[in-house]
Design a protein around this motif. Sequence first.
Motif, mmCIF file in Angstrom:
data_model
loop_
_atom_site.group_PDB
_atom_site.id
_atom_site.type_symbol
_atom_site.label_atom_id
_atom_site.label_comp_id
_atom_site.label_asym_id
_atom_site.label_seq_id
_atom_site.Cartn_x
_atom_site.Cartn_y
_atom_site.Cartn_z
ATOM 1 N N UNK A 90 0.809 -1.646 -0.239
ATOM 2 C CA UNK A 90 -0.162 0.104 -0.299
ATOM 3 C C UNK A 90 1.153 1.293 0.290
ATOM 4 N N UNK A 91 1.953 1.271 0.535
ATOM 5 C CA UNK A 91 2.786 2.231 0.797
ATOM 6 C C UNK A 91 4.530 2.214 -0.496
ATOM 7 N N UNK A 92 3.694 1.021 -0.679
ATOM 8 C CA UNK A 92 5.441 0.766 -1.899
ATOM 9 C C UNK A 92 6.473 0.513 -0.947
ATOM 10 N N UNK A 93 6.157 0.159 -0.037
ATOM 11 C CA UNK A 93 7.883 -0.261 0.736
ATOM 12 C C UNK A 93 8.136 -1.915 1.116
ATOM 13 N N UNK A 94 9.580 -2.260 1.279
ATOM 14 C CA UNK A 94 9.808 -3.593 1.822
ATOM 15 C C UNK A 94 10.417 -3.094 3.166
ATOM 16 N N UNK A 95 11.375 -3.724 3.879
ATOM 17 C CA UNK A 95 11.213 -3.871 4.617
ATOM 18 C C UNK A 95 12.369 -4.825 5.366
ATOM 19 N N UNK A 96 13.553 -4.940 5.349
ATOM 20 C CA UNK A 96 14.677 -5.817 5.514
ATOM 21 C C UNK A 96 15.195 -6.398 6.688
ATOM 22 N N UNK A 97 14.962 -7.256 7.089
ATOM 23 C CA UNK A 97 15.779 -7.075 8.566
ATOM 24 C C UNK A 97 16.795 -8.122 8.250
ATOM 25 N N UNK A 98 18.505 -6.998 8.782
ATOM 26 C CA UNK A 98 19.964 -7.087 8.829
ATOM 27 C C UNK A 98 19.995 -8.134 10.491
ATOM 28 N N UNK A 99 20.528 -9.514 10.056
ATOM 29 C CA UNK A 99 20.926 -10.384 11.296
ATOM 30 C C UNK A 99 22.477 -9.947 11.669
ATOM 31 N N UNK A 100 23.283 -9.733 10.464
ATOM 32 C CA UNK A 100 24.623 -9.671 11.232
ATOM 33 C C UNK A 100 24.570 -7.477 11.724
ATOM 34 N N UNK A 101 24.363 -6.524 11.551
ATOM 35 C CA UNK A 101 23.901 -5.084 11.829
ATOM 36 C C UNK A 101 23.063 -4.932 12.866
ATOM 37 N N UNK A 102 21.465 -5.730 13.019
ATOM 38 C CA UNK A 102 20.830 -5.259 14.102
ATOM 39 C C UNK A 102 19.873 -4.314 13.407
ATOM 40 N N UNK A 103 19.373 -4.538 12.460
ATOM 41 C CA UNK A 103 19.132 -3.395 11.779
ATOM 42 C C UNK A 103 18.364 -3.967 10.839
ATOM 43 N N UNK A 158 17.758 -4.647 20.774
ATOM 44 C CA UNK A 158 16.371 -5.443 20.390
ATOM 45 C C UNK A 158 16.820 -6.467 19.411
ATOM 46 N N UNK A 159 17.575 -5.673 18.687
ATOM 47 C CA UNK A 159 17.068 -6.034 17.030
ATOM 48 C C UNK A 159 19.080 -7.100 16.887
ATOM 49 N N UNK A 160 19.431 -6.954 17.614
ATOM 50 C CA UNK A 160 21.101 -6.953 17.024
ATOM 51 C C UNK A 160 21.453 -8.767 18.068
ATOM 52 N N UNK A 161 22.389 -9.028 17.807
ATOM 53 C CA UNK A 161 22.667 -10.666 17.629
ATOM 54 C C UNK A 161 23.500 -10.637 18.816
ATOM 55 N N UNK A 186 7.341 -6.654 12.609
ATOM 56 C CA UNK A 186 7.204 -7.006 13.866
ATOM 57 C C UNK A 186 8.654 -7.797 13.092
ATOM 58 N N UNK A 187 9.103 -8.328 14.373
ATOM 59 C CA UNK A 187 10.630 -8.635 14.280
ATOM 60 C C UNK A 187 11.034 -9.541 14.968
ATOM 61 N N UNK A 188 11.536 -11.498 14.877
ATOM 62 C CA UNK A 188 11.772 -12.351 15.057
ATOM 63 C C UNK A 188 13.655 -11.657 15.475
ATOM 64 N N UNK A 189 13.588 -12.381 16.486
ATOM 65 C CA UNK A 189 15.287 -12.253 16.782
ATOM 66 C C UNK A 189 15.865 -13.285 17.321
ATOM 67 N N UNK A 190 16.505 -14.360 16.780
ATOM 68 C CA UNK A 190 17.362 -15.888 16.736
ATOM 69 C C UNK A 190 17.815 -15.918 18.139
ATOM 70 N N UNK A 191 18.857 -15.091 18.584
ATOM 71 C CA UNK A 191 19.481 -15.238 19.515
ATOM 72 C C UNK A 191 18.695 -14.746 20.775
ATOM 73 N N UNK A 192 18.300 -13.783 20.622
ATOM 74 C CA UNK A 192 17.207 -13.422 22.100
ATOM 75 C C UNK A 192 16.516 -13.797 22.146
ATOM 76 N N UNK A 193 15.418 -14.968 21.026
ATOM 77 C CA UNK A 193 14.749 -15.933 20.885
ATOM 78 C C UNK A 193 13.396 -14.745 21.380
#
Length: 353
Positions: free
Chosen positions: A173-186, A206-209, A226-233
């Motif tokens: 709707x807003x013409x956006x993609x959000x990308x989760x960066x697993x290394x840079x926590x961004x 909260x986003x960082x490994x 909404x974002x999941x963080x693998x290391x922080x469960x």
Amino acid sequence: MLRLFRLFRLLRLLLVPRVAGTAGIALALLVAAPAAAAPKPPRSTGPALSLANPRIVAHFDFAAGQTPENIVLEPDGSADLTLALARQVVRVDRHGGKRVLATLPDVADPQTPLLGVAVVSGIVRTHDGTLYVGYNTGTAETGIYRITPDREVSKLVDMSPKGFVNGLALDERLGLIYAADSVLGTVWRVSLDGEPEVSAWATGAALEPTTFIGANGIKVRDHAVWVSNYDRATLLRIPVEEDGSAGRTGIHATGLTGIDDFAFAGHGETVLAALNTTASGLALVRPDGTHTVLLTGKDGLSGPTSVAVRHHQVFVTSGAFLDGVDPNLLVADVEKGAGRKESGENGETFPAA
């Protein structure tokens, strides 16, 4: 040989068992170790929905790098999957037939953070059938790529070769993609309208490994990312403010050891999350943050990586990154429950959470 040496050295540094070939690559990719000392979740009150008749509809070749990483569904009921280590996007039809849609560019000497091998990751689909996928190489080839309905492949935008683009989420709707960066926590935001632009939308601890992989899966729902963080469960919720900026990151659920990508079940905040651990689980996460495991390895899961839902069915990809046994695509049916119903984003109807 140099690539394998680099991978073996990484595995030793991560203090994991010594493994070889594709298995070593895959283990280094996603499972250095389960999240340690994860907070215990609140006591569960029982499942809000249940699944029946889990069955594997497609098997893949682990030795060939065919490790399903992410999924998006097509209107005809087929599923488009990224195969992380094969650098491919494949389409699986309703009968389990497979067809390669695209292969991402080969890179002679990839320098991908953590791995040193090229990896295709998240995938999203716009209404016209265009696919967008993340591709990580540690070189100038790193970016988000576009695959048109006639299977032409081109780079949409460059992404940082020092990062690792994992899950993608679309706000068409807003013409956006959000990308989760697993290394840079961004969480990066990419505009699709006009000249594509990339900006850092959300950052923070909260986003960082903590040891290996931070921000992982990602979805857009009700004016929030909404974002999941693998290391922080953890499963996080980041409000989208009126001006489009990121609000304060909140923790929606904890104790989700090995959480990878996830999907919403219905229009509310009930989530189905892939738990990529030795136990292999698909968890139901309720709006109050409690969770219940609905499917396990006994049902056919083998290191589940992502989830999609449609028409009373749940699709789960398994990359088999832990043991290299049977990467696959599994489908299960949502059992009808009593009480109020809730219509889902793809036409499915689930029992209310």
